[in-house]
Each structure stands twice: as structure tokens, then as C-alpha cells.
Design a protein around this motif. Sequence first.
Motif, PDB file in Angstrom:
ATOM      1  N   ASP A   1      11.240  34.641  88.891  1.00  0.00           N
ATOM      2  CA  ASP A   1      11.051  35.743  89.820  1.00  0.00           C
ATOM      3  C   ASP A   1       9.977  35.331  90.830  1.00  0.00           C
ATOM      4  OD1 ASP A   1      10.626  38.092  91.148  1.00  0.00           O
ATOM      5  OD2 ASP A   1      10.317  39.307  89.357  1.00  0.00           O
ATOM      6  N   ASP A   2      10.298  35.465  92.095  1.00  0.00           N
ATOM      7  CA  ASP A   2       9.380  35.027  93.145  1.00  0.00           C
ATOM      8  C   ASP A   2       8.031  35.735  93.063  1.00  0.00           C
ATOM      9  OD1 ASP A   2      11.185  33.244  94.148  1.00  0.00           O
ATOM     10  OD2 ASP A   2      11.925  34.574  95.720  1.00  0.00           O
ATOM     11  N   GLN A   3       8.018  37.014  92.727  1.00  0.00           N
ATOM     12  CA  GLN A   3       6.757  37.750  92.671  1.00  0.00           C
ATOM     13  C   GLN A   3       5.860  37.236  91.557  1.00  0.00           C
ATOM     14  OE1 GLN A   3       7.317  41.951  92.452  1.00  0.00           O
ATOM     15  NE2 GLN A   3       8.592  42.040  94.288  1.00  0.00           N
ATOM     16  N   VAL A   4       6.453  36.911  90.415  1.00  0.00           N
ATOM     17  CA  VAL A   4       5.661  36.400  89.284  1.00  0.00           C
ATOM     18  C   VAL A   4       5.120  35.012  89.613  1.00  0.00           C
ATOM     19  CG1 VAL A   4       5.717  35.730  86.857  1.00  0.00           C
ATOM     20  CG2 VAL A   4       6.904  37.786  87.603  1.00  0.00           C
ATOM     21  N   LEU A   5       5.962  34.160  90.159  1.00  0.00           N
ATOM     22  CA  LEU A   5       5.520  32.815  90.518  1.00  0.00           C
ATOM     23  C   LEU A   5       4.464  32.867  91.614  1.00  0.00           C
ATOM     24  CD1 LEU A   5       5.796  29.768  90.127  1.00  0.00           C
ATOM     25  CD2 LEU A   5       7.601  29.807  91.854  1.00  0.00           C
TER      26      LEU A   5
ATOM     27  N   LEU B   1      -0.135  26.766  80.455  1.00  0.00           N
ATOM     28  CA  LEU B   1       0.486  27.923  79.799  1.00  0.00           C
ATOM     29  C   LEU B   1       1.106  28.871  80.818  1.00  0.00           C
ATOM     30  CD1 LEU B   1      -2.127  28.812  77.056  1.00  0.00           C
ATOM     31  CD2 LEU B   1       0.233  28.133  76.676  1.00  0.00           C
ATOM     32  N   GLY B   2       0.416  29.101  81.921  1.00  0.00           N
ATOM     33  CA  GLY B   2       0.927  30.005  82.940  1.00  0.00           C
ATOM     34  C   GLY B   2       2.218  29.511  83.549  1.00  0.00           C
TER      35      GLY B   2
ATOM     36  N   VAL C   1       5.734  31.401  83.104  1.00  0.00           N
ATOM     37  CA  VAL C   1       6.544  31.850  84.232  1.00  0.00           C
ATOM     38  C   VAL C   1       7.970  31.309  84.117  1.00  0.00           C
ATOM     39  CG1 VAL C   1       6.836  31.583  86.737  1.00  0.00           C
ATOM     40  CG2 VAL C   1       4.627  32.222  85.813  1.00  0.00           C
ATOM     41  N   MET C   2       8.115  30.071  83.626  1.00  0.00           N
ATOM     42  CA  MET C   2       9.443  29.456  83.540  1.00  0.00           C
ATOM     43  C   MET C   2      10.258  29.941  82.351  1.00  0.00           C
ATOM     44  SD  MET C   2       8.475  25.557  84.768  1.00  0.00           S
ATOM     45  CE  MET C   2       9.205  24.908  83.327  1.00  0.00           C
ATOM     46  N   THR C   3       9.619  30.456  81.318  1.00  0.00           N
ATOM     47  CA  THR C   3      10.370  30.831  80.121  1.00  0.00           C
ATOM     48  C   THR C   3      10.451  32.334  79.900  1.00  0.00           C
ATOM     49  OG1 THR C   3       8.398  30.532  78.754  1.00  0.00           O
ATOM     50  CG2 THR C   3       9.896  28.664  78.915  1.00  0.00           C
ATOM     51  N   GLY C   4       9.335  32.965  79.575  1.00  0.00           N
ATOM     52  CA  GLY C   4       9.406  34.348  79.152  1.00  0.00           C
ATOM     53  C   GLY C   4       8.816  35.368  80.089  1.00  0.00           C
ATOM     54  N   GLY C   5       7.945  34.947  80.977  1.00  0.00           N
ATOM     55  CA  GLY C   5       7.233  35.881  81.824  1.00  0.00           C
ATOM     56  C   GLY C   5       8.097  36.762  82.698  1.00  0.00           C
ATOM     57  N   PRO C   6       9.064  36.205  83.410  1.00  0.00           N
ATOM     58  CA  PRO C   6       9.856  37.049  84.308  1.00  0.00           C
ATOM     59  C   PRO C   6      10.684  38.122  83.606  1.00  0.00           C
ATOM     60  CG  PRO C   6       9.981  34.776  84.994  1.00  0.00           C
ATOM     61  CD  PRO C   6       9.269  34.791  83.666  1.00  0.00           C
ATOM     62  N   GLU C   7      10.977  37.954  82.313  1.00  0.00           N
ATOM     63  CA  GLU C   7      11.698  39.006  81.594  1.00  0.00           C
ATOM     64  C   GLU C   7      10.828  40.237  81.405  1.00  0.00           C
ATOM     65  OE1 GLU C   7      13.396  37.821  77.940  1.00  0.00           O
ATOM     66  OE2 GLU C   7      15.008  36.721  78.908  1.00  0.00           O
TER      67      GLU C   7
END
Length: 152
Positions: free
Chosen positions: A10-14, A79-80, A84-90
Amino acid sequence: MQFQLIRSVDDQVLDSFVFYAVLLILKFMSSIWLTSYNRIRHRLPANPEDGPVKGHPQLTTCERMIENDIENIIPFFFLGLIFVMTGGPELSVTYCKNIFRLFFFSRCAMSFCHYFHIQPFRSIFFLVAFACNLVMFGTTAMAVGSAATKYI
């Protein structure tokens, strides 16, 4: 439905992660400048060939701040990014931004408390930042664990 370990980010999370990562780099660089300032102020060279290297309490504090930044900020970067690449955007975008925001502000507050010898707040802010890393690690571990089950 095919599960992918690396999801579309997700662009906003990244964007939020990159923003706070850049701020953390600036914070880290400010600690280095603070150390240099104290070396100049107390006329303490960094290398033995430049003159006698003597310890000064304020300089030692600055050096410990840098070591503490290395021990905590570098893992945050890795970690960040994996988070972001695995679980964060969910998770919700606000949740992810708050984790990054909380880590950044607790690291800044921890360095302030470290420099001015304010206890127990230094330890509290350290634990808050460490908890942010643990949350990101846990989320990433769950995502990787669920993806790994299809390979076992």
C-alpha cells in the motif's frame, strides 16, 4: 486464491515508513553532530594521534546515545521494510502509521532523556520503541509462518 508472501505494498504505508525512516536518519545524524559538538567544546580529540583522548561524562553519554541508536534504529529499518512487504498493509493504514510514529517519537524522547539523564523516562521510552519493533516482528512472523506452511 493464491497466497503471496510479498504482497502489493500500500502506497500510504510505504510512504509513511520511508518518511519516518528518513526522520530517524536525521535524528541519528543529529546525535553524531551532538557528539562532535561536545568533542569540540571540551577539546577532546576523536583519535589518539590527534592528542590525548580523555573521557568526559557528556561525551560518554553522547557515544552511548549513538550506540543505542545503532542497536535500535537499524533493526527498525529491516523490520519495518519486511513488515510493510508482508503483513503491515493488511492492517489498517492508521495502525501502521501509528507504529512508525510511536517508534520515532519514543526514540527522540529517549535520546533527550538520555542526554539530560532523566530516569525512569529513558527506560520507558526505550521499552515503547522496543515494543513497536516486537509488534512488527510478530506481525511479520505470523505472515511468514502462514506462508511457510505450504512448503512443509
